[in-house]
Scaffold this active site. Structure first.
Site, short mmCIF file in Angstrom:
data_model
loop_
_atom_site.label_atom_id
_atom_site.label_comp_id
_atom_site.label_asym_id
_atom_site.label_seq_id
_atom_site.Cartn_x
_atom_site.Cartn_y
_atom_site.Cartn_z
N LEU A 90 0.86 -1.19 0.00
CA LEU A 90 0.00 0.00 0.00
C LEU A 90 0.89 1.23 0.00
O LEU A 90 1.45 1.61 1.04
CB LEU A 90 -0.90 -0.01 1.25
CG LEU A 90 -1.90 -1.17 1.35
CD1 LEU A 90 -2.39 -1.35 2.79
CD2 LEU A 90 -3.07 -0.97 0.41
N THR A 91 1.04 1.82 -1.16
CA THR A 91 1.88 3.00 -1.27
C THR A 91 1.47 4.07 -0.27
O THR A 91 0.28 4.30 -0.06
CB THR A 91 1.78 3.55 -2.71
OG1 THR A 91 2.46 2.62 -3.54
CG2 THR A 91 2.41 4.89 -2.86
N CYS A 102 0.04 -2.68 -11.55
CA CYS A 102 -0.03 -1.25 -11.25
C CYS A 102 -0.73 -0.49 -12.39
O CYS A 102 -0.31 -0.59 -13.55
CB CYS A 102 1.38 -0.71 -11.04
SG CYS A 102 1.38 1.05 -10.66
N ASN A 147 -7.04 -11.67 -3.93
CA ASN A 147 -7.05 -10.31 -3.38
C ASN A 147 -8.24 -9.51 -3.92
O ASN A 147 -8.54 -9.58 -5.10
CB ASN A 147 -5.71 -9.63 -3.76
CG ASN A 147 -5.66 -8.15 -3.45
OD1 ASN A 147 -5.31 -7.34 -4.30
ND2 ASN A 147 -6.01 -7.77 -2.23
N GLY A 148 -8.87 -8.79 -3.01
CA GLY A 148 -9.95 -7.89 -3.41
C GLY A 148 -11.11 -7.89 -2.44
O GLY A 148 -11.79 -8.89 -2.27
#
Ligand SMILES: Cc1cc2nc3c(=O)[nH]c(=O)nc-3n(C[C@H](O)[C@H](O)[C@H](O)COP(=O)(O)O)c2cc1C
Length: 440
Positions: free
Chosen positions: A59-60, A143, A252-253
């Site tokens: 998580l940027t 990304c 994921n999600g």
């Protein structure tokens, strides 16, 4: 690619200095050497077992080291760095290397990088493998940022057969260059929304033969960004393909509760699920999953998490004026997610919050609970002052991820895309957009 290399691993430097017989020139510029040969046996390669482990997503900005420490305290087994651009890592960019730092409490830790070219990733993989304290290296191939895709990286590798062919070369080159740490990849379902153009199931079936140790699949496309729920039926289809080749697949999600996790794991096909925004909005979801329960957490307990973050932040960024302000900014960024939590004790029986829920303003069971639900940055700043004291004169704060402004802005954005506003729509600016500026 003519990227000047200022950063060489000890092994690379030794080779440049002629220490390895038969090899004379490897320094200088990226692309100056031949791609790695097929002979690297990865003798000492480690295995990483993801099965049943709680994995907090990359998580940027918000997935910084102090946040990850909070997550570890709440039950995270696997943590991963924010995304670093492989080209900047090779240039020795200090800020980029700082993103890859691990805390000793992170038991199983991955470094995430992004890049779309075999020689770039081979060099970067080798460097990280030699020099970085990490258990695995993950390449972000999902990304969605325009600037990243324009450079041939991220989800542009999912766009067409040519992209997938280059992805194969990237994985082969990078995995061969890493002797110790395994390589994993993170995908979206595809680039376009058109189901006939989804490619993840093909990649999942072949990734192991290319050299990937595990695959993470976010059940959305690049085009879709965060609109609509993640497509878990497609993730399941990929899990079947992964099983054929014994490739660990991480789904994921939208995992937001213990029930979500259990449901996705029930088929037995997935190694585990990765948890992103769920961990940001309610990091105790990790404890809920671990202990298979619903935690009606009190406002006081939630405040304790900010206190813990504050202490970890000062330790990480420093307790001087600059460190305090950095800690404050990242705490506020995190609060742009945490205020979205609706206390489970306030919901009707049988109703559970979902990721897409847009709660109307409500009054909590205490003043503190009401304060923590506020979407006003003024109120977040008040909470941060409880731990970090008064702000420096002229302090301003605008959240990077703007997840707080989902009402009008979100509806407008959704209408513009013709996908319907409100309920099912996560804002596009998931942080990865903002990252574009940070990573050039
Ligand atoms: C603020 C934010 C930052 C993100 N940064 C990254 C990143 O650096 N690398 C990456 O692979 N994915 C990144 N993602 C995507 C998440 O890792 C994850 O795949 C996505 O949010 C879906 O999971 P979720 O529904 O559990 O949130 C980011 C998502 C958000 C919301």
């Amino acid at each position: 690619m003519d990227i000047e290399l200022r950063c060489l691993s000890r092994a690379q430097a030794a080779v440049r200095n002629g220490a390895r017989a038969g090899v004379t020139s490897r320094g200088g510029h990226l692309g100056a050497r031949e791609p790695p040969s097929d002979t690297n046996p990865r003798d000492g390669a480690r295995r990483v077992d993801f099965r049943g482990k709680l994995y907090v997503a990359p998580l940027t900005t918000v997935g910084n080291l102090p946040f990850r420490r909070v997550c570890v305290g709440l039950g995270a087994d696997v943590t991963i760095s924010e995304m670093a651009m492989a080209s900047n890592v090779l240039k020795g960019d200090r800020g980029e290397w700082a993103l890859l730092r691990r805390h000793p409490s992170e038991k199983l830790f991955g470094a995430q990088v992004c890049g779309g070219w075999p020689d770039l990733l081979a060099r970067c993989g080798e460097l990280l493998d030699d020099e970085l304290d990490c258990d695995f290296v993950d390449v972000n191939m999902g990304c969605p940022i325009d600037g990243v895709c324009a450079k041939g990286a991220g989800s542009s590798l999912l766009r067409d057969a040519e992209g997938v062919a280059r992805m194969e070369r990237v994985v082969r080159a990078a995995s061969r260059s890493m002797r110790r740490a395994p390589l994993t990849i993170k995908l979206r379902m595809g680039y376009d929304d058109d189901p006939s153009k989804h490619v993840a199931h093909e990649i999942v079936a072949r990734a192991k033969s290319w050299g990937a140790h595990a695959v993470t699949l976010h059940g959305r496309t690049r085009q879709q960004r965060y609109s609509r729920a993640a497509d878990w039926a497609y993730v399941e289809r990929c899990a079947a393909a992964a099983r054929e080749t014994s490739t660990p697949l991480i789904g994921n999600g939208d995992v937001f509760s213990s029930a979500d996790y259990e449901r996705h794991m029930s088929s037995g096909s997935l190694a585990t699920c990765m948890i992103g925004r769920g961990a940001l909005i309610k990091p105790w979801v990790l404890t809920e999953i671990k202990e298979r329960r619903v935690w009606d957490i009190s406002a006081r307990e939630r405040l304790d998490l900010f206190e813990r973050f504050g202490a970890f932040g000062l330790e990480h960024w420093g307790a001087d004026e600059k460190g305090v302000e950095t800690t404050r900014r990242f705490m506020l960024e995190w609060m742009s997610y945490t205020h979205r939590y609706v206390p489970v004790g306030l919901l009707e029986r049988g109703v559970s919050q979902t990721m897409a829920l847009r709660p109307p303003a409500y009054v909590g069971r205490s003043d503190l609970e009401t304060l923590l639900a506020s979407d006003k940055t003024e109120d977040w700043r008040r909470v941060a002052r409880m731990f970090l004291g008064p702000e420096a004169p002229g302090f301003r704060f605008v959240p990077k991820h703007r997840s707080n402004s989902y009402s009008a802005a979100c509806d407008a954005a959704a209408a513009a895309r013709g996908v319907g506003g409100g309920g099912g729509e996560e804002e596009e600016d998931d942080g990865e957009e903002e990252e574009e500026e940070e990573n050039g």
